[in-house]
Write a protein that holds these residues in place. Sequence first.
Motif, PDB file in Angstrom:
ATOM      1  N   THR A  73       0.749  -1.086   0.110  1.00  0.00           N
ATOM      2  CA  THR A  73      -0.265  -0.028  -0.090  1.00  0.00           C
ATOM      3  C   THR A  73       0.937   1.315  -0.022  1.00  0.00           C
ATOM      4  OG1 THR A  73      -0.001   0.352   2.348  1.00  0.00           O
ATOM      5  CG2 THR A  73      -1.562  -1.234   1.623  1.00  0.00           C
ATOM      6  N   GLU A  74       0.260   2.502   0.225  1.00  0.00           N
ATOM      7  CA  GLU A  74       1.131   3.628   0.199  1.00  0.00           C
ATOM      8  C   GLU A  74       0.524   4.417   1.426  1.00  0.00           C
ATOM      9  OE1 GLU A  74       0.591   6.233  -3.346  1.00  0.00           O
ATOM     10  OE2 GLU A  74       1.876   4.895  -4.338  1.00  0.00           O
ATOM     11  N   ASN A  75      -0.026   3.512   2.594  1.00  0.00           N
ATOM     12  CA  ASN A  75      -0.346   3.969   3.747  1.00  0.00           C
ATOM     13  C   ASN A  75       1.000   4.313   4.565  1.00  0.00           C
ATOM     14  OD1 ASN A  75      -2.885   4.173   2.958  1.00  0.00           O
ATOM     15  ND2 ASN A  75      -3.391   1.921   3.500  1.00  0.00           N
ATOM     16  N   ILE A  94      -0.017   9.559   8.341  1.00  0.00           N
ATOM     17  CA  ILE A  94       0.228  10.789   7.605  1.00  0.00           C
ATOM     18  C   ILE A  94      -0.864  10.664   6.702  1.00  0.00           C
ATOM     19  CG2 ILE A  94       1.852  11.969   6.507  1.00  0.00           C
ATOM     20  CD1 ILE A  94       4.128  10.518   7.865  1.00  0.00           C
ATOM     21  N   ILE A  95      -1.706  11.649   6.966  1.00  0.00           N
ATOM     22  CA  ILE A  95      -3.055  11.817   6.012  1.00  0.00           C
ATOM     23  C   ILE A  95      -2.885  13.203   5.472  1.00  0.00           C
ATOM     24  CG2 ILE A  95      -4.489  10.326   7.077  1.00  0.00           C
ATOM     25  CD1 ILE A  95      -5.661  12.613   8.687  1.00  0.00           C
ATOM     26  N   PRO A  96      -3.537  13.551   4.377  1.00  0.00           N
ATOM     27  CA  PRO A  96      -3.488  14.852   3.394  1.00  0.00           C
ATOM     28  C   PRO A  96      -3.816  16.092   4.507  1.00  0.00           C
ATOM     29  CG  PRO A  96      -4.580  13.101   1.930  1.00  0.00           C
ATOM     30  CD  PRO A  96      -4.299  12.494   3.350  1.00  0.00           C
ATOM     31  N   GLU A 145       5.890  15.682   4.194  1.00  0.00           N
ATOM     32  CA  GLU A 145       4.871  16.324   3.065  1.00  0.00           C
ATOM     33  C   GLU A 145       4.699  15.568   1.944  1.00  0.00           C
ATOM     34  OE1 GLU A 145       6.904  20.034   2.585  1.00  0.00           O
ATOM     35  OE2 GLU A 145       5.863  20.867   4.334  1.00  0.00           O
ATOM     36  N   ARG A 146       5.878  14.473   1.590  1.00  0.00           N
ATOM     37  CA  ARG A 146       5.765  13.632   0.276  1.00  0.00           C
ATOM     38  C   ARG A 146       4.420  12.676   0.587  1.00  0.00           C
ATOM     39  NH1 ARG A 146      10.089  10.235  -2.899  1.00  0.00           N
ATOM     40  NH2 ARG A 146       8.518   9.379  -4.234  1.00  0.00           N
ATOM     41  N   CYS A 147       4.372  12.189   1.901  1.00  0.00           N
ATOM     42  CA  CYS A 147       3.459  11.014   2.325  1.00  0.00           C
ATOM     43  C   CYS A 147       2.155  11.893   2.182  1.00  0.00           C
ATOM     44  CB  CYS A 147       4.051  10.524   3.566  1.00  0.00           C
ATOM     45  SG  CYS A 147       5.527   9.500   3.468  1.00  0.00           S
ATOM     46  N   ALA A 148       1.995  12.962   3.001  1.00  0.00           N
ATOM     47  CA  ALA A 148       0.879  13.754   3.050  1.00  0.00           C
ATOM     48  C   ALA A 148       0.179  13.978   2.040  1.00  0.00           C
ATOM     49  CB  ALA A 148       0.989  14.757   3.998  1.00  0.00           C
ATOM     50  N   GLY A 154       4.529   4.870  -3.001  1.00  0.00           N
ATOM     51  CA  GLY A 154       5.323   3.489  -3.160  1.00  0.00           C
ATOM     52  C   GLY A 154       6.664   3.287  -3.652  1.00  0.00           C
ATOM     53  N   GLU A 155       7.103   4.540  -4.330  1.00  0.00           N
ATOM     54  CA  GLU A 155       8.482   4.483  -4.807  1.00  0.00           C
ATOM     55  C   GLU A 155       9.540   4.762  -3.863  1.00  0.00           C
ATOM     56  OE1 GLU A 155       8.504   6.835  -8.407  1.00  0.00           O
ATOM     57  OE2 GLU A 155       6.505   5.535  -9.289  1.00  0.00           O
TER      58      GLU A 155
END
Length: 205
Positions: A73-75, A94-96, A145-148, A154-155
Motif C-alpha cells: 500500500t501507500e499508507n 500521515i494523511i493529506p 510532506e511527500r507522504c501527506a 510506493g516508490e
Amino acid sequence: MSKVEETGVDETYSRQFEPVMVLPEVKMSTGEEGEDCLWKCRAKLLRLFKSESTTEWKERGVGDVKFLRKRGTENVRLIMRRQHTLKICLNHYIIPSLKLQANSGSDKAWVWAASDFDGEKMTDEIFCIRFNLVEEAQKFKELFERCAKQDKVGEIPVMQDDKKEEKKEEKPEEKAEEKKEEKAEEKKEEKTEEKKEEKTEEKKE
C-alpha cells in the motif's frame, strides 16, 4: 604413577546434564510486522499541554522516530518509541490534512496537529519534534510532506538497514536432528581427547 594418583583429580572425567524440559522459542510481536521502514532518526518529541492556568510544551519522549509503510500500500504511519522502555509516544498515519509548521526560532524543529493513538486511546494532540541537525529536520519535512501529498509513496526506497529478509522456518524434526548431530560430534571429540590423554599417561609410566 598416573595423573589421578598424583593430583587426586581425574581431569579426563566429564559429565553432561540434559535439560529437564526444552522451552519453545516465543516470537515477540512489535506491532510493526508487515511494514517497511522508509526512514528513522533520533529526536525529541514534545506535546502541547493546556490547562486553565497554563499552556506549555512538555516532553513526550526521546527515541527513534520512524516512517513505516504498510507493504503493498501507500499508507505510511509515523511512530516513535521512548528509549529504554520502548513505550509508544507517537503513533498516527500521515494523511493529506496534516500540515507541518516551522517552530519559531528553530530550523531543527517542526510542529503539527494529529489524532494520536498511544496504544490505549486516541487523543487529539499538538506535537513538536526536535532534531540534532538541520539536515535531519529537512529530511523529516520532505518525507512527511511527500507522504501527506501521497506523491508516489510506493516508490520511496526502504532503508537499507531495515530490509527484512524472509527466513525459512526450520521444522521441529530438522532442529531435533541438528541437536542429535551436535551431541554426537561433542561425544566424538571427548572420546578423542580421552584417548590422547590415556596414551600420554602410558608413555609417562
